[in-house]
Enzyme design. Structure first.
Site, PDB file in Angstrom:
ATOM      1  CD1 TRP A   1      -1.446  -2.026   2.619  1.00 58.10           C
ATOM      2  CD2 TRP A   1      -2.555  -1.990   0.667  1.00 58.10           C
ATOM      3  NE1 TRP A   1      -2.203  -3.171   2.535  1.00 58.10           N
ATOM      4  CE2 TRP A   1      -2.903  -3.175   1.359  1.00 58.10           C
ATOM      5  CE3 TRP A   1      -3.130  -1.751  -0.582  1.00 58.10           C
ATOM      6  CZ2 TRP A   1      -3.791  -4.117   0.837  1.00 58.10           C
ATOM      7  CZ3 TRP A   1      -4.015  -2.690  -1.101  1.00 58.10           C
ATOM      8  CH2 TRP A   1      -4.332  -3.846  -0.399  1.00 58.10           C
TER       9      TRP A   1
ATOM     10  CG  PHE B   1     -24.794  -1.860 -18.248  1.00 51.16           C
ATOM     11  CD1 PHE B   1     -24.333  -2.632 -19.289  1.00 51.16           C
ATOM     12  CD2 PHE B   1     -25.971  -2.238 -17.617  1.00 51.16           C
ATOM     13  CE1 PHE B   1     -25.020  -3.762 -19.707  1.00 51.16           C
ATOM     14  CE2 PHE B   1     -26.677  -3.372 -18.015  1.00 51.16           C
ATOM     15  CZ  PHE B   1     -26.186  -4.139 -19.068  1.00 51.16           C
ATOM     16  CB  THR B   2     -23.982  -5.144 -14.351  1.00 45.11           C
ATOM     17  OG1 THR B   2     -22.593  -5.410 -14.149  1.00 45.11           O
ATOM     18  CG2 THR B   2     -24.422  -5.697 -15.694  1.00 45.11           C
TER      19      THR B   2
END
Lengths: 203, 203
Positions: free
Chosen positions: B59, B76-77
């Site tokens: 990280w 788009f879902t």
């Protein structure tokens, strides 16, 4: 979660498990999650109509309807809160609590469906998860805010809750719907510390 | 988006493109998204510290820091709203508007980074997206609520916005940070119709 043609998590060269058509569920447990959240998520995983029927009509059949498989992989990074460009994972349930919680979700999935069609990765392991996302279709599923603190519910959310209760008709829905809620965590909420609180967890 | 060891979208046997280490971004555009949301998402994709440094500290490095690749796939879902067990996609920007919007995000990514390291799928195509999720690491990224309607901002969100402004130090941050916001859509909001309004879109 994603609609898969296949999904195979591996540790090094070892394939932990594998599924064909079905759902790959990347599961991030929040510090605030309770049994009710787990029940909601299990119900939605099994009953959401994400697949086509035999005639090819999309969004008509659930993973249960199609006798497809489910592969769950623990994914605490989904509980990420951004501190500028730094990911912070203090909203994720600590591993020693998340592990039994995650396994209870697996058991819940198995007892609500066919146990042999529920697979999992290896909790906390560094894995390569090979996902063949079919479509692609990816759904971001969060258990909704609960009735425990109705002051936090917007009018729209209350309406939505009523709708969900009214419309629920799935096989495993009726008995659990009443409790299907929790506080939606604010994804912008601070994890309570002001200084450098980015997670020291490895993926 | 996911940290990848590799990602390859394919239409039938044809591999559309491919990346090695980097980020696979599944991008769902909302009807309410504006240029400001696009700018925010581009900035976060490029600057979030999701990778380890050369010493293995997790990280600490962004995709740009590590010279890794980015593969964007329209999805788009991700704008799904549940109507009971039925997915509804009316919150997704219609394809004829979403396509130029999606391509403007790609152009923004290319002009903000090295163009040869930004790849994409094929907008609207039925694809098999082969993702090797490395870790796995998956981040759910949503552009935050904008200052256009401050009444909708909770105290916590306002504080978070101030923090993000203060803490931004990334190379491509300063000029864009001021506009980095939009209305957060209510995931429970109705799409405006009372009857059967589930999407007729194919994946």
């Amino acid at each position: 979660m994603s609609s898969t043609a296949s999904c195979v998590p591996a540790v090094g060269e070892e394939e932990i498990s594998s599924i064909g058509r079905g759902l790959c569920v990347l599961l991030g447990v929040s510090v605030e999650d309770t049994q009710k959240d787990a029940d909601y998520i299990v119900r939605k995983i099994l009953n959401l109509r994400l697949f086509e029927d035999e005639a090819g009509r999309a969004w008509t059949k659930s993973v249960v309807d199609r006798d497809f498989e489910v592969l769950c992989v623990s994914q605490f990074t989904l509980q990420c809160v951004l501190k500028g460009n730094k990911p912070d994972f203090h909203s994720a349930m600590p591993a020693e609590l998340a592990q039994p919680f995650y396994h209870s979700i697996l058991e819940n999935l198995r007892s609500s469906y066919k146990p042999e069609l529920i697979k999992d990765g290896r909790f906390g392991a560094y894995m390569q998860v090979h996902i063949q996302n079919d479509g692609p279709v990816t759904i971001d599923l969060t258990s909704p805010m609960g009735p425990s603190d109705p002051r936090q519910l917007s009018k729209q959310e209350k309406q939505q809750q009523r709708k969900e209760k009214t419309r629920s008709k799935g096989p495993s829905e009726s008995s659990r719907e009443k409790g299907a809620a929790r506080s939606r965590r604010d994804p912008n909420a601070s994890s309570g510390a002001d200084g450098d609180v980015s997670s020291d967890r490895e993926p």
